[in-house]
Design an enzyme around this catalytic site. Sequence first.
Site, PDB file in Angstrom:
ATOM      1  N   SER A  71     -45.894  39.001  15.014  1.00  0.00           N
ATOM      2  CA  SER A  71     -44.697  37.798  14.375  1.00  0.00           C
ATOM      3  C   SER A  71     -45.790  38.199  13.115  1.00  0.00           C
ATOM      4  O   SER A  71     -46.419  38.462  12.349  1.00  0.00           O
ATOM      5  CB  SER A  71     -45.285  36.678  14.553  1.00  0.00           C
ATOM      6  OG  SER A  71     -45.131  36.127  13.903  1.00  0.00           O
ATOM      7  N   TYR A 129     -51.933  30.130  16.849  1.00  0.00           N
ATOM      8  CA  TYR A 129     -51.262  31.240  16.912  1.00  0.00           C
ATOM      9  C   TYR A 129     -51.309  31.883  16.649  1.00  0.00           C
ATOM     10  O   TYR A 129     -51.675  32.772  17.025  1.00  0.00           O
ATOM     11  CB  TYR A 129     -50.025  30.035  16.797  1.00  0.00           C
ATOM     12  CG  TYR A 129     -48.502  31.266  17.630  1.00  0.00           C
ATOM     13  CD1 TYR A 129     -48.068  31.765  18.421  1.00  0.00           C
ATOM     14  CD2 TYR A 129     -47.555  31.638  16.015  1.00  0.00           C
ATOM     15  CE1 TYR A 129     -46.965  33.402  18.219  1.00  0.00           C
ATOM     16  CE2 TYR A 129     -46.318  32.553  16.062  1.00  0.00           C
ATOM     17  CZ  TYR A 129     -46.725  33.276  17.012  1.00  0.00           C
ATOM     18  OH  TYR A 129     -45.392  34.105  17.299  1.00  0.00           O
ATOM     19  N   LYS A 185     -52.436  35.973  17.267  1.00  0.00           N
ATOM     20  CA  LYS A 185     -51.267  37.234  17.017  1.00  0.00           C
ATOM     21  C   LYS A 185     -53.012  38.340  16.053  1.00  0.00           C
ATOM     22  O   LYS A 185     -52.542  39.628  16.260  1.00  0.00           O
ATOM     23  CB  LYS A 185     -50.035  37.137  16.309  1.00  0.00           C
ATOM     24  CG  LYS A 185     -49.235  36.028  17.318  1.00  0.00           C
ATOM     25  CD  LYS A 185     -48.977  37.531  17.749  1.00  0.00           C
ATOM     26  CE  LYS A 185     -48.180  36.547  19.218  1.00  0.00           C
ATOM     27  NZ  LYS A 185     -47.682  37.728  19.934  1.00  0.00           N
TER      28      LYS A 185
HETATM   29  C1  UD1 Z   1     -41.766  29.793  12.316  1.00  0.00           C
HETATM   30  C2  UD1 Z   1     -43.306  29.688  12.728  1.00  0.00           C
HETATM   31  C3  UD1 Z   1     -43.858  31.518  12.704  1.00  0.00           C
HETATM   32  C4  UD1 Z   1     -43.448  32.048  14.504  1.00  0.00           C
HETATM   33  C5  UD1 Z   1     -42.041  32.104  14.178  1.00  0.00           C
HETATM   34  C6  UD1 Z   1     -41.083  32.324  15.342  1.00  0.00           C
HETATM   35  C7  UD1 Z   1     -43.900  28.364  10.952  1.00  0.00           C
HETATM   36  C8  UD1 Z   1     -43.561  28.162   9.976  1.00  0.00           C
HETATM   37  N1  UD1 Z   1     -43.732  29.219  11.305  1.00  0.00           N
HETATM   38  O1  UD1 Z   1     -41.194  30.417  11.804  1.00  0.00           O
HETATM   39  O2  UD1 Z   1     -45.360  31.876  12.896  1.00  0.00           O
HETATM   40  O3  UD1 Z   1     -44.237  33.016  14.252  1.00  0.00           O
HETATM   41  O4  UD1 Z   1     -41.337  30.778  14.163  1.00  0.00           O
HETATM   42  O5  UD1 Z   1     -41.502  31.337  16.282  1.00  0.00           O
HETATM   43  O6  UD1 Z   1     -43.742  27.155  12.197  1.00  0.00           O
HETATM   44  N2  UD1 Z   1     -35.289  24.109   9.835  1.00  0.00           N
HETATM   45  C9  UD1 Z   1     -35.001  23.324   9.877  1.00  0.00           C
HETATM   46  N3  UD1 Z   1     -35.101  22.379  10.733  1.00  0.00           N
HETATM   47  C10 UD1 Z   1     -35.342  22.631  11.907  1.00  0.00           C
HETATM   48  C11 UD1 Z   1     -36.315  24.053  11.994  1.00  0.00           C
HETATM   49  C12 UD1 Z   1     -36.279  24.921  10.871  1.00  0.00           C
HETATM   50  O7  UD1 Z   1     -34.962  23.069   7.859  1.00  0.00           O
HETATM   51  O8  UD1 Z   1     -35.321  21.858  12.313  1.00  0.00           O
HETATM   52  C13 UD1 Z   1     -35.918  25.782   8.909  1.00  0.00           C
HETATM   53  C14 UD1 Z   1     -37.111  25.951   8.573  1.00  0.00           C
HETATM   54  O9  UD1 Z   1     -37.807  25.570   6.990  1.00  0.00           O
HETATM   55  C15 UD1 Z   1     -37.654  27.467   8.531  1.00  0.00           C
HETATM   56  C16 UD1 Z   1     -36.299  26.995   9.012  1.00  0.00           C
HETATM   57  O10 UD1 Z   1     -35.584  26.818   9.115  1.00  0.00           O
HETATM   58  O11 UD1 Z   1     -36.652  27.756   6.842  1.00  0.00           O
HETATM   59  C17 UD1 Z   1     -36.490  29.013  10.494  1.00  0.00           C
HETATM   60  O12 UD1 Z   1     -37.631  27.700  10.488  1.00  0.00           O
HETATM   61  P1  UD1 Z   1     -38.637  28.276  12.295  1.00  0.00           P
HETATM   62  O13 UD1 Z   1     -36.771  28.832  13.453  1.00  0.00           O
HETATM   63  O14 UD1 Z   1     -38.957  27.080  12.556  1.00  0.00           O
HETATM   64  O15 UD1 Z   1     -39.050  30.007  12.438  1.00  0.00           O
HETATM   65  P2  UD1 Z   1     -40.193  29.734  10.965  1.00  0.00           P
HETATM   66  O16 UD1 Z   1     -40.173  28.598  10.421  1.00  0.00           O
HETATM   67  O17 UD1 Z   1     -39.591  31.260  10.260  1.00  0.00           O
END
Ligand code: UD1
Length: 331
Positions: free
Chosen positions: A123, A148, A152
């Site tokens: 990741s 997590y 990795k």
């Molecule tokens: C997350 C994990 C990362 C992991 C990846 C795959 C964290 C900090 N990082 O990445 O370690 O490898 O998932 O599972 O948790 N968002 C919203 N609203 C929501 C959900 C997400 O605004 O309800 C935003 C988040 O702030 C982010 C983006 O959407 O900017 C993507 O979020 P997400 O899908 O959770 O992935 P990551 O945080 O990038």
Amino acid sequence: MILLTGGAGYIGSHIAVELLDAGYDVIIADNFSNASADVIKSIETITGTTPAICQIDLTDKSEVERMFQEIKIDAVIHLAGYKAVGESVREPLKYYRNNLDSTLSLLEAMEKHGVTQFVYSSSATVYGDPGIVEYTESLQFGAASSPYGSTKEMCERIITDVAAASELSAVFLRYFNPVGAHKSGLIGDDPDGIPNNLMPFITQATTGKLPELTVFGDDYPTRDGSCIRDYLHVVDLAKGHVSALKYCMDHKGVEAINLGSGRGTSVLELIEAFERVNGVKVPYKIGPRRAGDLAEYYASPAKAEKLMGWKAELTIDGMCRDAWNFAMKAH
Ligand code: UD1
């Protein structure tokens, strides 16, 4: 025969389809703890081929050894593991025990049976917070942001040490943000309970399964204030595994390779694309930042193209269309 661990999961099922379509024999090893047996039927429907299935606890060394005795395995693609960041903070031992033990059991059985090709599901989280937005593989490991993420990094280190002392050839695929679904709508991301990731949250808020999406922060120093990530269609990601397998077969040693598009998209841009492409309204509100989120990062995809001839081909619009098509079929 390719052993695909976690092959009944969201990403694994798409890899199974690409491997079968490319003519490989596949055995899926999964304990179905976070996947449904129906996924296997969907893989059969899409490919017209039935993968072999081994329902197994990969942390159990004797079960893994028995599997390697019974089946002639030529290469391993290892995805099985726990992956929820928040849960890993609350239950670190569960994550260390499961994610490390399964990798160790596999490596031991591979060594014993002379299996020398290994593709490992890693990741972008291993980069930590490097202080730049474009991640290249030459960056050092960063401070892990969660247990997590630590698992990795630890598994990458273990595999590197084993490869240095043996004939093992390994590729670590560092995923950015996989989203979307197979175009058939038969397989996709269908998490149990409240989703952790953005795209299933968008689809569930749109179907009404969840009341609304919260955008985590609109005051980041980005073009529209929301976080920027590198979203990658899961079918492109799956194809990257087939490329990595071929690369492993022809090269010795260990390589870490990013799988991303090289393109950043903000949360608000993704919502806009989802609404436009699918003709729907995504109910959302702006909320506070989520602890641990970085403002912006995306992959440098250059190494994947140079070494494996792989690059992401599918667009954000395609990701939104396919994710919605799957959500509509699944509910
Ligand atoms: C997350 C994990 C990362 C992991 C990846 C795959 C964290 C900090 N990082 O990445 O370690 O490898 O998932 O599972 O948790 N968002 C919203 N609203 C929501 C959900 C997400 O605004 O309800 C935003 C988040 O702030 C982010 C983006 O959407 O900017 C993507 O979020 P997400 O899908 O959770 O992935 P990551 O945080 O990038």
